[in-house]
Design an enzyme around this catalytic site. Structure first.
Site, mmCIF file in Angstrom:
data_model
loop_
_atom_site.group_PDB
_atom_site.id
_atom_site.type_symbol
_atom_site.label_atom_id
_atom_site.label_comp_id
_atom_site.label_asym_id
_atom_site.label_seq_id
_atom_site.Cartn_x
_atom_site.Cartn_y
_atom_site.Cartn_z
ATOM 1 N N LYS A 1 27.976 39.242 27.845
ATOM 2 C CA LYS A 1 28.587 38.033 28.391
ATOM 3 C C LYS A 1 27.727 36.796 28.070
ATOM 4 O O LYS A 1 28.255 35.714 27.833
ATOM 5 C CB LYS A 1 28.823 38.160 29.894
ATOM 6 C CG LYS A 1 29.847 39.205 30.295
ATOM 7 C CD LYS A 1 31.189 39.093 29.587
ATOM 8 C CE LYS A 1 32.037 37.947 30.065
ATOM 9 N NZ LYS A 1 33.399 37.971 29.430
ATOM 10 N N TYR B 1 26.024 44.607 29.728
ATOM 11 C CA TYR B 1 27.107 43.728 30.186
ATOM 12 C C TYR B 1 26.601 42.278 30.266
ATOM 13 O O TYR B 1 27.250 41.352 29.776
ATOM 14 C CB TYR B 1 27.615 44.225 31.544
ATOM 15 C CG TYR B 1 28.670 43.364 32.175
ATOM 16 C CD1 TYR B 1 29.864 43.088 31.511
ATOM 17 C CD2 TYR B 1 28.494 42.826 33.450
ATOM 18 C CE1 TYR B 1 30.838 42.286 32.085
ATOM 19 C CE2 TYR B 1 29.464 42.029 34.037
ATOM 20 C CZ TYR B 1 30.636 41.763 33.353
ATOM 21 O OH TYR B 1 31.595 40.977 33.925
ATOM 22 N N GLY C 1 44.829 41.774 35.108
ATOM 23 C CA GLY C 1 43.695 42.255 35.894
ATOM 24 C C GLY C 1 43.666 41.590 37.256
ATOM 25 O O GLY C 1 44.534 40.779 37.593
ATOM 26 N N PHE C 2 42.654 41.927 37.998
ATOM 27 C CA PHE C 2 42.525 41.426 39.368
ATOM 28 C C PHE C 2 42.454 39.893 39.406
ATOM 29 O O PHE C 2 43.338 39.228 39.960
ATOM 30 C CB PHE C 2 41.279 42.083 39.989
ATOM 31 C CG PHE C 2 40.709 41.371 41.162
ATOM 32 C CD1 PHE C 2 41.495 41.064 42.266
ATOM 33 C CD2 PHE C 2 39.365 40.994 41.179
ATOM 34 C CE1 PHE C 2 40.959 40.400 43.353
ATOM 35 C CE2 PHE C 2 38.822 40.349 42.259
ATOM 36 C CZ PHE C 2 39.627 40.036 43.348
ATOM 37 N N ILE C 3 41.450 39.299 38.779
ATOM 38 C CA ILE C 3 41.334 37.833 38.833
ATOM 39 C C ILE C 3 42.433 37.190 37.981
ATOM 40 O O ILE C 3 43.062 36.217 38.378
ATOM 41 C CB ILE C 3 39.932 37.347 38.372
ATOM 42 C CG1 ILE C 3 38.837 37.975 39.239
ATOM 43 C CG2 ILE C 3 39.848 35.821 38.434
ATOM 44 C CD1 ILE C 3 37.407 37.566 38.877
ATOM 45 N N ASP D 1 47.309 41.723 27.685
ATOM 46 C CA ASP D 1 46.435 42.643 28.422
ATOM 47 C C ASP D 1 46.678 44.052 27.873
ATOM 48 O O ASP D 1 47.825 44.435 27.629
ATOM 49 C CB ASP D 1 46.786 42.603 29.914
ATOM 50 C CG ASP D 1 45.670 43.164 30.775
ATOM 51 O OD1 ASP D 1 45.222 42.452 31.687
ATOM 52 O OD2 ASP D 1 45.249 44.330 30.553
ATOM 53 N N ASN D 2 45.610 44.792 27.671
ATOM 54 C CA ASN D 2 45.796 46.156 27.137
ATOM 55 C C ASN D 2 45.976 47.182 28.256
ATOM 56 O O ASN D 2 46.123 48.372 27.988
ATOM 57 C CB ASN D 2 44.628 46.554 26.218
ATOM 58 C CG ASN D 2 43.306 46.658 26.963
ATOM 59 O OD1 ASN D 2 43.239 46.428 28.172
ATOM 60 N ND2 ASN D 2 42.248 47.005 26.248
ATOM 61 N N THR E 1 34.380 45.308 23.250
ATOM 62 C CA THR E 1 35.407 44.429 23.836
ATOM 63 C C THR E 1 34.807 43.089 24.206
ATOM 64 O O THR E 1 35.375 42.036 23.916
ATOM 65 C CB THR E 1 35.991 45.075 25.116
ATOM 66 O OG1 THR E 1 36.517 46.343 24.770
ATOM 67 C CG2 THR E 1 37.087 44.220 25.729
ATOM 68 N N ALA F 1 35.572 33.303 31.005
ATOM 69 C CA ALA F 1 35.115 33.966 32.231
ATOM 70 C C ALA F 1 33.818 34.691 31.931
ATOM 71 O O ALA F 1 33.776 35.601 31.108
ATOM 72 C CB ALA F 1 36.173 34.962 32.710
#
Ligand code: UDP
Length: 340
Positions: free
Chosen positions: A160, A156, A17-19, A38-39, A102, A124
């Site tokens: 988290k 979300y 992913g990005f980060i 990573d999926n 997820t 994260a």
């Protein structure tokens, strides 16, 4: 420092992913062996092109929900950076169920296995957990103010936050070493605009001279941090025993309103784009009843500064310039919009 870390094995979930991909580069540069799982649901393997052939790097396409795979990978690492998550306001609104599963189930699996094999976990998390506070810098210990459950945006934040509770419960009851990082708006190369994130969206529009759409009146404030500064902070925290068992805000490099951001992007891209203001109901059409914006999201980073001497290197202008450069170079249509 480098020698001491040599051979340390990191597992980065969501590493393409990005980060995650920037984190992998930083870990490799510091002498780690790095494995990614990573999926590829919202990420791209091309994010790893700079490191895919590195002899200290391995990639597995798979899900954090695959217990068998995760058992094998967690058993053979020293530290887990759990970056895999469903993110992006648009993505969460479009896929509430998959996102919750997820973000909760995946993290449960990671912690269960990390506990079993006693591996440190860096979790994260997100500034979203603070919810809709008044416009003042958020401290890690602040109360959380969330909207109702019929607005799925808040799922979300809840998911988290539950991940954070889980991390701290494993720490308390099982002495599992954990560190929690709450990212504020992290931006830079490889971030896709496809899931609603504002900066790549604005830049893609600007470099195509298409209208830049500011949602609402644009007075909403965000704190943007360049991804390299953010991953540096994550690695430093992960190597600092004093940070274990604690939550840290990671952000604060540039606080700016979305309207000002739009004008800045336009100016720095030398763009002729129009800046237009779009009501939220239109912007989140189809999901408007699930959406609620946050007027302000700015971190207090005193704790981070005290722990690792955090001082972001990149200003908002540099962040925008570097991200514009990246998007100008990328000629593909799979990065959140076509450039041709
Ligand atoms: N936003 C905007 N135009 C866009 C995309 C987003 O004005 O094309 C706004 C969005 O409504 C929010 C802010 O920019 O107020 C940041 O949005 P993003 O989804 O990047 O992250 P958030 O901070 O809301 O999680």
């Amino acid at each position: 420092m480098k020698n001491k870390l040599l051979q340390k094995r990191a597992l980065v979930t969501g590493g393409s992913g990005f980060i995650g991909s920037h984190l992998c580069e930083e870990l490799l540069a510091r002498g780690f062996k790095v494995t990614v799982v990573d999926n590829l649901a919202t990420s791209a393997k091309s994010n790893l092109s700079a490191i895919i052939k590195n002899k200290n790097f391995k990639f597995y396409k798979g899900s954090v929900l695959d217990v068998k795979l995760m058992r094998r990978l967690i058993r053979s690492c020293d530290i887990v950076y759990h970056m895999a998550a469903a993110v992006g306001v648009k993505y969460i609104l479009d896929n509430p169920l998959g996102s919750i599963l997820t973000n909760i189930k995946g993290t449960e699996i990671i912690f269960e296995l990390a506990d079993k094999y006693h591996k440190k976990v860096v979790l994260a998390s997100t500034s979203e957990v603070y919810g809709k506070h008044a416009c003042e810098p958020f401290k890690e210990e602040d109360d959380r103010i969330l909207g109702p459950v019929n607005k799925s945006r808040w799922s979300y934040a809840e998911a988290k936050a539950m991940d954070e509770f889980l991390a701290l419960a494993y720490l308390k009851e099982r002495k599992l070493p954990v560190v929690i990082v709450r990212f504020f708006n992290t931006v830079g190369p490889r971030q896709t605009g496809r899931y609603g994130m504002v900066l790549p969206g604005f830049i893609l529009k600007a470099i195509q001279n298409k209208p830049i759409t500011v949602y609402g009146d644009g007075a909403q404030m965000r704190s943007f941090t360049f991804v390299k500064d953010a991953v540096d902070a994550v690695v430093e925290l992960s190597l600092n025993a004093q940070a274990e068992g604690q939550v840290f805000n990671v952000g604060g490099a540039a606080n700016i309103s979305i309207k000002d951001l739009a004008y800045k992007v336009k100016e720095r891209a030398g763009s002729s784009s129009q800046i237009i203001f779009v009501p939220y109901a239109e912007a989140y059409k189809g999901n408007a009843e699930d959406f609620e914006d946050m007027v302000c999201r700015i971190p207090d980073v005193n704790k981070l500064q005290k722990m690792i001497g955090f001082k972001p290197e990149f200003s908002i202008d540099e962040i925008i310039d570097r991200t514009i450069d990246y998007f100008r170079k990328v000629k593909k249509c799979d990065l959140g919009g076509c450039l041709r």
